[in-house]
Design a protein around this motif. Structure first.
Motif, PDB file in Angstrom:
ATOM      1  N   LEU A  56     -58.762  12.762  -1.495  1.00 49.49           N
ATOM      2  CA  LEU A  56     -59.488  13.815  -1.050  1.00 49.49           C
ATOM      3  C   LEU A  56     -60.835  13.176  -0.155  1.00 49.49           C
ATOM      4  CD1 LEU A  56     -59.655  16.520  -3.647  1.00 49.49           C
ATOM      5  CD2 LEU A  56     -58.191  16.640  -1.592  1.00 49.49           C
ATOM      6  N   PRO A  57     -61.401  13.520   0.809  1.00 50.33           N
ATOM      7  CA  PRO A  57     -62.544  12.808   1.700  1.00 50.33           C
ATOM      8  C   PRO A  57     -63.862  12.818   0.588  1.00 50.33           C
ATOM      9  CG  PRO A  57     -62.071  14.911   2.394  1.00 50.33           C
ATOM     10  CD  PRO A  57     -60.958  14.757   1.423  1.00 50.33           C
ATOM     11  N   VAL A 108     -60.474  20.887   3.888  1.00 49.72           N
ATOM     12  CA  VAL A 108     -59.966  20.406   2.602  1.00 49.72           C
ATOM     13  C   VAL A 108     -59.341  21.331   1.823  1.00 49.72           C
ATOM     14  CG1 VAL A 108     -60.674  19.257   0.582  1.00 49.72           C
ATOM     15  CG2 VAL A 108     -61.783  18.421   2.791  1.00 49.72           C
ATOM     16  N   PRO A 109     -58.341  21.309   1.110  1.00 45.11           N
ATOM     17  CA  PRO A 109     -57.998  22.283   0.295  1.00 45.11           C
ATOM     18  C   PRO A 109     -58.909  22.569  -0.885  1.00 45.11           C
ATOM     19  CG  PRO A 109     -56.307  20.594   0.685  1.00 45.11           C
ATOM     20  CD  PRO A 109     -57.397  20.211   1.082  1.00 45.11           C
ATOM     21  N   THR A 110     -59.274  23.930  -0.866  1.00 44.09           N
ATOM     22  CA  THR A 110     -60.225  24.400  -1.935  1.00 44.09           C
ATOM     23  C   THR A 110     -59.847  24.002  -3.337  1.00 44.09           C
ATOM     24  OG1 THR A 110     -61.147  26.021  -0.302  1.00 44.09           O
ATOM     25  CG2 THR A 110     -61.932  26.406  -2.652  1.00 44.09           C
ATOM     26  N   LEU A 111     -58.558  24.810  -3.690  1.00 33.11           N
ATOM     27  CA  LEU A 111     -58.001  24.189  -5.109  1.00 33.11           C
ATOM     28  C   LEU A 111     -57.973  22.828  -5.249  1.00 33.11           C
ATOM     29  CD1 LEU A 111     -55.193  27.134  -5.068  1.00 33.11           C
ATOM     30  CD2 LEU A 111     -57.602  27.078  -6.248  1.00 33.11           C
ATOM     31  N   ALA A 112     -57.332  21.944  -4.465  1.00 35.88           N
ATOM     32  CA  ALA A 112     -57.363  20.568  -4.643  1.00 35.88           C
ATOM     33  C   ALA A 112     -58.787  20.164  -5.463  1.00 35.88           C
ATOM     34  CB  ALA A 112     -56.990  19.781  -3.479  1.00 35.88           C
ATOM     35  N   TRP A 113     -59.960  20.442  -4.424  1.00 34.26           N
ATOM     36  CA  TRP A 113     -61.260  19.926  -4.739  1.00 34.26           C
ATOM     37  C   TRP A 113     -61.704  20.770  -6.297  1.00 34.26           C
ATOM     38  CZ3 TRP A 113     -64.969  17.035  -5.248  1.00 34.26           C
ATOM     39  CH2 TRP A 113     -66.168  17.371  -5.547  1.00 34.26           C
ATOM     40  N   LEU A 114     -61.174  22.091  -6.587  1.00 38.54           N
ATOM     41  CA  LEU A 114     -61.607  22.596  -7.766  1.00 38.54           C
ATOM     42  C   LEU A 114     -61.039  21.844  -9.103  1.00 38.54           C
ATOM     43  CD1 LEU A 114     -61.690  26.358  -6.724  1.00 38.54           C
ATOM     44  CD2 LEU A 114     -63.707  24.656  -7.047  1.00 38.54           C
ATOM     45  N   PRO A 131     -53.148  16.337   5.488  1.00 29.37           N
ATOM     46  CA  PRO A 131     -54.040  15.837   6.834  1.00 29.37           C
ATOM     47  C   PRO A 131     -55.408  15.451   6.493  1.00 29.37           C
ATOM     48  CG  PRO A 131     -53.483  18.335   6.693  1.00 29.37           C
ATOM     49  CD  PRO A 131     -52.591  17.419   5.748  1.00 29.37           C
ATOM     50  N   TRP A 132     -55.712  16.007   5.247  1.00 29.16           N
ATOM     51  CA  TRP A 132     -57.054  15.751   4.635  1.00 29.16           C
ATOM     52  C   TRP A 132     -57.222  14.351   4.151  1.00 29.16           C
ATOM     53  CZ3 TRP A 132     -53.591  19.757   3.022  1.00 29.16           C
ATOM     54  CH2 TRP A 132     -53.116  19.015   1.914  1.00 29.16           C
ATOM     55  N   THR A 133     -56.180  13.738   3.635  1.00 31.05           N
ATOM     56  CA  THR A 133     -56.177  12.554   3.158  1.00 31.05           C
ATOM     57  C   THR A 133     -56.835  11.373   4.229  1.00 31.05           C
ATOM     58  OG1 THR A 133     -54.383  12.990   1.828  1.00 31.05           O
ATOM     59  CG2 THR A 133     -54.895  10.721   2.240  1.00 31.05           C
ATOM     60  N   PRO A 134     -57.843  10.509   3.705  1.00 38.56           N
ATOM     61  CA  PRO A 134     -58.677   9.617   4.514  1.00 38.56           C
ATOM     62  C   PRO A 134     -57.727   8.474   4.935  1.00 38.56           C
ATOM     63  CG  PRO A 134     -59.850  10.214   2.520  1.00 38.56           C
ATOM     64  CD  PRO A 134     -58.585  10.849   2.358  1.00 38.56           C
ATOM     65  N   ARG A 135     -57.645   7.881   5.893  1.00 37.08           N
ATOM     66  CA  ARG A 135     -56.768   6.882   6.455  1.00 37.08           C
ATOM     67  C   ARG A 135     -57.338   5.661   5.809  1.00 37.08           C
ATOM     68  NH1 ARG A 135     -52.864  10.176   7.438  1.00 37.08           N
ATOM     69  NH2 ARG A 135     -53.083  11.184   9.244  1.00 37.08           N
ATOM     70  N   ALA A 136     -56.196   4.772   5.267  1.00 36.31           N
ATOM     71  CA  ALA A 136     -56.715   3.273   4.803  1.00 36.31           C
ATOM     72  C   ALA A 136     -57.232   2.439   5.676  1.00 36.31           C
ATOM     73  CB  ALA A 136     -55.557   2.873   4.058  1.00 36.31           C
TER      74      ALA A 136
END
Length: 291
Positions: free
Chosen positions: A42-43, A109-115, A286-291
């Protein structure tokens, strides 16, 4: 503990031991949440800001809620103070969740992923905050006599503490009350701290084998709500009135939220079975930061 540690130069804000405990709890929660978010792809650069905003708004709402409950004015001097036992916890948590959801939507950003990152971190912060409340003498428990269940865990507070002043003024003949200490009471702050510790460990453990995003969050919420309903609410000195048989108002509301959590778990589990790819948001998107 000393009632005041120091005053911030130029601002006139007094820093109390409890206020310092809350500050340490917030910083710890922030760091742990970002560590978990990084593991979940996550970002963190935007979620760090979301956490700070949700924490500030949550504290303001928790403080305002308490002041309204006590019939006090919402003055700036009252809002910016952070006395031990001066927060409406559920109101603050709901406000923080609302801001977190808005922030996640704003940054896509997916809310549940952050929670799933937020909840274990906040539970760990809750351990620190409750220990701070214990040493400050706030939110203390009911009187527990020599023959009562839990007496072996009971504690007394020194002269000048909230428990001592209450017992001296309202219950001068209470067994165990002396000129220098309160009568023995349940250390409910530590009961809730232990509940938060269990919730933190459950959240971390479940993250390793979760089936859907939101599972760790719901598990942490369930442990907290159950522990608060069983160990904290019925044993605190200012327990809410009875509402449903032996259950008190705060217990009924907590168990109601526990039922809502169970329904949400079932719905998310069903969705994960039907569309497993969409449910495992920590694996990237799509929310995943690029390396």
């Amino acid at each position: 503990m000393a009632p005041e540690l120091f005053t911030l130069p130029g601002l006139g804000w007094a820093i109390t031991p409890y206020g310092l405990a809350v500050a340490v709890a917030l910083v710890t929660s922030w760091l742990v949440a970002l560590i978990l978010a990084r593991r979940d792809k996550l970002p963190t650069e935007v979620l760090g800001t979301v956490f700070v905003l949700s924490a500030i708004f949550g504290l303001l709402v928790a403080r305002a809620g308490y002041l309204l409950q006590q019939g006090q004015a919402l003055e700036l001097s009252h809002l910016r103070s952070l006395p031990a036992g001066g927060l409406a916890v559920f109101g603050g948590l709901f406000a923080a969740l609302a801001v977190a959801a808005i922030g996640c939507r704003r940054f896509r950003v997916p809310t549940l992923a952050w929670l799933d990152c937020w909840a274990p971190a906040v539970a760990l912060g809750g351990v620190i905050e409750r220990v701070g409340a214990f040493f400050a003498g706030a939110d203390f428990g009911m009187y527990v006599g020599p023959g009562d269940l839990g007496h072996v865990l009971s504690v007394t507070y020194p002269e000048g503490s909230p428990a001592f002043m209450l017992h001296t003024a309202a219950f001068p003949g209470l067994p165990g009350l002396t000129e220098t200490s309160s009568a023995p009471v349940h250390p409910v702050q530590l009961y809730l701290a232990a509940t938060c510790a269990v919730a933190f460990l459950v959240g971390l453990g479940l993250r390793r084998r979760r089936r859907f995003s939101g599972q760790a969050f719901l598990a942490v919420a369930a442990v907290f709500l159950l522990g608060r309903a069983v160990l904290f609410e019925p044993l605190r000195f200012d327990a809410s009135p009875l509402a449903l048989g032996p259950l008190r108002v705060q217990q009924v509301s907590g168990l109601g939220l526990l039922l809502v959590s169970a329904i949400a778990w079932r719905m998310l589990a069903a969705r994960a079975t039907a569309r497993p790819g969409e449910a495992r948001q920590w694996e990237g998107g799509p929310w995943t930061p690029r390396a």
